[in-house]
Scaffold this active site. Structure first.
Site, mmCIF file in Angstrom:
data_model
loop_
_atom_site.group_PDB
_atom_site.id
_atom_site.type_symbol
_atom_site.label_atom_id
_atom_site.label_comp_id
_atom_site.label_asym_id
_atom_site.label_seq_id
_atom_site.Cartn_x
_atom_site.Cartn_y
_atom_site.Cartn_z
ATOM 1 N N ASN A 116 28.593 108.007 40.996
ATOM 2 C CA ASN A 116 27.595 109.072 40.966
ATOM 3 C C ASN A 116 26.191 108.479 41.019
ATOM 4 O O ASN A 116 25.921 107.408 40.469
ATOM 5 C CB ASN A 116 27.773 110.019 39.767
ATOM 6 C CG ASN A 116 27.805 109.333 38.425
ATOM 7 O OD1 ASN A 116 28.279 108.209 38.292
ATOM 8 N ND2 ASN A 116 27.302 110.012 37.419
ATOM 9 N N ILE A 117 25.328 109.178 41.747
ATOM 10 C CA ILE A 117 23.944 108.735 41.931
ATOM 11 C C ILE A 117 23.048 109.915 41.571
ATOM 12 O O ILE A 117 23.034 110.938 42.269
ATOM 13 C CB ILE A 117 23.707 108.274 43.387
ATOM 14 C CG1 ILE A 117 24.685 107.128 43.745
ATOM 15 C CG2 ILE A 117 22.261 107.830 43.574
ATOM 16 C CD1 ILE A 117 24.652 106.692 45.196
ATOM 17 N N GLU A 118 22.358 109.772 40.443
ATOM 18 C CA GLU A 118 21.548 110.888 39.946
ATOM 19 C C GLU A 118 20.125 110.818 40.490
ATOM 20 O O GLU A 118 19.684 109.786 41.004
ATOM 21 C CB GLU A 118 21.567 110.889 38.413
ATOM 22 C CG GLU A 118 22.989 111.100 37.894
ATOM 23 C CD GLU A 118 23.083 111.266 36.399
ATOM 24 O OE1 GLU A 118 22.112 110.932 35.675
ATOM 25 O OE2 GLU A 118 24.153 111.745 35.950
ATOM 26 N N CYS B 1 27.861 113.409 43.205
ATOM 27 C CA CYS B 1 29.026 112.954 42.431
ATOM 28 C C CYS B 1 29.700 111.751 43.105
ATOM 29 O O CYS B 1 29.617 111.572 44.331
ATOM 30 C CB CYS B 1 30.065 114.056 42.330
ATOM 31 S SG CYS B 1 29.564 115.468 41.352
ATOM 32 N N CYS C 255 34.503 118.095 40.209
ATOM 33 C CA CYS C 255 33.844 119.396 40.064
ATOM 34 C C CYS C 255 34.253 120.307 41.236
ATOM 35 O O CYS C 255 34.838 119.849 42.231
ATOM 36 C CB CYS C 255 32.325 119.225 40.007
ATOM 37 S SG CYS C 255 31.570 118.806 41.586
ATOM 38 N N GLU D 117 32.850 111.269 43.740
ATOM 39 C CA GLU D 117 33.861 111.650 44.730
ATOM 40 C C GLU D 117 33.212 111.922 46.082
ATOM 41 O O GLU D 117 33.725 111.565 47.135
ATOM 42 C CB GLU D 117 34.609 112.913 44.280
ATOM 43 C CG GLU D 117 35.382 112.757 42.990
ATOM 44 C CD GLU D 117 34.584 113.088 41.742
ATOM 45 O OE1 GLU D 117 33.352 112.854 41.733
ATOM 46 O OE2 GLU D 117 35.183 113.575 40.781
ATOM 47 N N CYS E 22 33.046 119.318 44.823
ATOM 48 C CA CYS E 22 33.774 118.134 45.321
ATOM 49 C C CYS E 22 35.193 118.509 45.729
ATOM 50 O O CYS E 22 35.712 117.995 46.719
ATOM 51 C CB CYS E 22 33.795 117.025 44.274
ATOM 52 S SG CYS E 22 32.215 116.163 44.145
#
Ligand code: THU
Length: 131
Positions: free
Chosen positions: A43-45, A54, A87, A56, A90
């Site tokens: 995940n890359i926020e 996310c 989620c 995935e 995804c």
């Protein structure tokens, strides 16, 4: 076909690369292609929060952009006692490109369960409705 420990190990290693300064919740994913290749994601926020991607989805979009179009399994890893399932968005994206793949959930110590994507996304909307 990669063995399951290898797939989960790849997801755990990807999780180490997560960029999650806002939630502190690091996730790793490893997607196995039909040919047996493993494509990972974390995940890359983003400071806007809403632009966060996310693990995935990172794995899936990396794989598709590299030319992979058939998939077998995805492993998802978080450092939680209970399994962290993909989620809703995804699940929808995975369905579009992967169909009814196996979803392997794990934490840092063990395997936490296996599901089919069709079980996680019943009655999906997809291209069949557009024809
Ligand atoms: N996240 C994932 O990467 N995959 C999941 O299956 C659940 C949630 C991320 C998004 C966000 O960076 C953080 O976990 C908290 O929601």
């Amino acid at each position: 076909m990669a063995d399951e420990a290898t797939l989960i190990g790849a997801a755990r290693a990807a999780r180490e690369r997560a960029v999650a300064p806002y939630s502190g919740f690091k996730v790793g994913a490893a997607l196995e292609t039909a040919g047996g290749a493993i494509v990972t994601g974390c995940n890359i926020e983003n400071a806007t929060y809403g632009l966060t991607v996310c693990a995935e989805r990172v794995a899936l979009l990396k794989a598709v952009s590299e030319g992979h179009r058939a998939f077998r399994r995805i492993a998802v890893v978080a450092a939680t006692e209970d399994a962290t399932p993909p989620c809703g968005p995804c699940r929808q994206l995975l369905w579009e490109f992967c169909g009814d793949i196996e979803v392997v959930l794990a934490n840092l110590e063990r395997d936490l369960g296996h599901h089919r994507l069709a079980e996680l996304l019943p009655l999906p909307f997809d291209a069949r409705f557009l024809s």
